[in-house]
Write a protein that holds these residues in place. Structure first.
Motif, PDB file in Angstrom:
ATOM      1  N   GLU A  93       0.816  -1.210   0.000  1.00 12.27           N
ATOM      2  CA  GLU A  93       0.000   0.000   0.000  1.00 12.27           C
ATOM      3  C   GLU A  93       0.855   1.268   0.000  1.00 12.27           C
ATOM      4  OE1 GLU A  93      -2.698  -0.514   3.268  1.00 12.27           O
ATOM      5  OE2 GLU A  93      -4.088  -1.731   2.066  1.00 12.27           O
ATOM      6  N   ARG A  96       2.371   1.757  -3.491  1.00 12.25           N
ATOM      7  CA  ARG A  96       1.345   2.280  -4.391  1.00 12.25           C
ATOM      8  C   ARG A  96       1.097   3.761  -4.123  1.00 12.25           C
ATOM      9  NH1 ARG A  96      -4.694   2.130  -3.808  1.00 12.25           N
ATOM     10  NH2 ARG A  96      -5.564   2.395  -5.906  1.00 12.25           N
ATOM     11  N   HIS A  97       0.995   4.130  -2.856  1.00  7.75           N
ATOM     12  CA  HIS A  97       0.748   5.534  -2.509  1.00  7.75           C
ATOM     13  C   HIS A  97       1.877   6.427  -3.017  1.00  7.75           C
ATOM     14  CE1 HIS A  97      -0.465   9.054  -0.184  1.00  7.75           C
ATOM     15  NE2 HIS A  97       0.777   9.128   0.264  1.00  7.75           N
ATOM     16  N   HIS A 100       1.776   6.954  -6.701  1.00  6.55           N
ATOM     17  CA  HIS A 100       0.746   7.913  -7.097  1.00  6.55           C
ATOM     18  C   HIS A 100       1.211   9.348  -6.842  1.00  6.55           C
ATOM     19  CE1 HIS A 100      -3.042   5.123  -7.163  1.00  6.55           C
ATOM     20  NE2 HIS A 100      -2.058   4.704  -7.937  1.00  6.55           N
ATOM     21  N   GLU A 156      -2.763   1.521 -13.262  1.00  4.27           N
ATOM     22  CA  GLU A 156      -3.444   2.716 -12.774  1.00  4.27           C
ATOM     23  C   GLU A 156      -2.832   3.994 -13.358  1.00  4.27           C
ATOM     24  OE1 GLU A 156      -4.531   0.630  -8.478  1.00  4.27           O
ATOM     25  OE2 GLU A 156      -3.038   2.216  -8.568  1.00  4.27           O
ATOM     26  N   ASP A 204     -13.881   0.174  -7.813  1.00  2.00           N
ATOM     27  CA  ASP A 204     -12.952   1.243  -8.153  1.00  2.00           C
ATOM     28  C   ASP A 204     -11.519   0.737  -7.979  1.00  2.00           C
ATOM     29  OD1 ASP A 204     -12.247   1.391  -5.424  1.00  2.00           O
ATOM     30  OD2 ASP A 204     -13.590   3.076  -5.042  1.00  2.00           O
ATOM     31  N   ASP A 206      -9.118   1.459  -5.850  1.00  4.51           N
ATOM     32  CA  ASP A 206      -8.719   1.100  -4.484  1.00  4.51           C
ATOM     33  C   ASP A 206      -9.257  -0.269  -4.100  1.00  4.51           C
ATOM     34  OD1 ASP A 206      -7.398   3.506  -4.187  1.00  4.51           O
ATOM     35  OD2 ASP A 206      -9.069   4.496  -3.175  1.00  4.51           O
ATOM     36  N   GLN A 207     -10.534  -0.501  -4.387  1.00  2.00           N
ATOM     37  CA  GLN A 207     -11.136  -1.789  -4.050  1.00  2.00           C
ATOM     38  C   GLN A 207     -10.481  -2.932  -4.827  1.00  2.00           C
ATOM     39  OE1 GLN A 207     -15.064  -0.449  -5.180  1.00  2.00           O
ATOM     40  NE2 GLN A 207     -15.790  -0.540  -3.058  1.00  2.00           N
ATOM     41  N   ARG A 210      -7.007  -3.709  -3.289  1.00  2.00           N
ATOM     42  CA  ARG A 210      -7.031  -4.357  -1.972  1.00  2.00           C
ATOM     43  C   ARG A 210      -7.556  -5.785  -2.035  1.00  2.00           C
ATOM     44  NH1 ARG A 210      -9.139   1.298   0.465  1.00  2.00           N
ATOM     45  NH2 ARG A 210      -7.088   2.265   0.657  1.00  2.00           N
TER      46      ARG A 210
END
Length: 226
Positions: A93, A96-97, A100, A156, A204, A206-207, A210
């Motif tokens: 996570e 990924r953050h 972005h 993404e 979406d 994020d979903q 995860r």
């Protein structure tokens, strides 16, 4: 000698002081604003108001500069947790953050292992958390998580770039292609695909990320616990 071990030039009186950190931060600002194509030693020197030749005392090539940029943003990836599963989730996570936040990072993830101090420190945290995992399985486990993250992040970021290039977000793109899919599904040649498109829950980004990560971690847990 690798850039991580090579000493910086001694300080000397100059109109603008320099350091590798200043150079790297300037390069990151350029890349954040306009992508990797905006990064060159000449452009970084201009941003710092110095001559390009001054940079060569600190960095030998653009490849070294990119290595330093990647390691600098690795400092923002901070895996944490009390159990290996929590640490792997945190690694995924946070990577990924950060990607972005620094979209150009997606173009540089993967390939040979990163050997900068921040990347090594993060790797140490992750591997130390895998105490219950056999030594031969540690790197395959970490590689599986990293590969999942890299694939998801690149997809993404590609969507972001496509939206900017076309001025069409995902919903507008889907609407524009809807009639084509309707005609194609009417042929009866793609029943499984039609069922998923029509009936499945539309998640979406994020979903999707995860849930996919949960699938991966569940599989790892079943394997290492078996």
């Amino acid at each position: 000698m690798l850039v991580w071990e090579r000493p910086e030039p001694p300080n000397r009186p100059a109109p603008a002081s320099l350091s590798r950190e200043r150079i790297v931060r300037a390069a990151i600002r350029l890349a954040d604003a306009d992508g990797l194509e905006a990064v060159s030693l000449r452009k970084v020197a201009a941003a710092l108001d110095v001559g390009p030749m001054r940079l060569y005392g600190y960095i030998a090539s653009k490849e070294e500069l990119l290595d330093l940029m990647v390691d600098a943003v690795h400092a923002e990836i901070r895996p944490a947790g009390d159990h290996w599963r929590e640490v792997l989730r945190s690694l995924a996570e946070s990577t990924r953050h950060v990607a972005h936040q620094h979209e150009w990072l997606a173009d540089l993830l993967g390939g040979r292992p990163r050997l900068g101090p921040n990347a090594l420190a993060g790797g140490e945290i992750v591997l130390a958390a895998l105490d219950d995992v056999g030594v031969d399985a540690k790197m395959p486990v970490v590689s599986a998580v990293n590969s999942y993250v890299i694939g998801a992040v690149r997809r993404e970021i590609a969507e972001r770039r496509a939206e900017r290039a076309t001025g069409m977000d995902e919903k507008r793109w889907q609407s524009a292609h809807g009639p084509y899919l309707e005609r194609t599904f009417a042929t009866g040649r793609f029943p499984a695909l039609e069922t998923v498109v029509r009936d499945a829950v539309h998640l979406d980004a994020d979903q999707t990320f995860r849930i996919g990560l949960d699938f991966l971690l569940d599989g790892i847990e079943a394997r290492v616990s078996g």
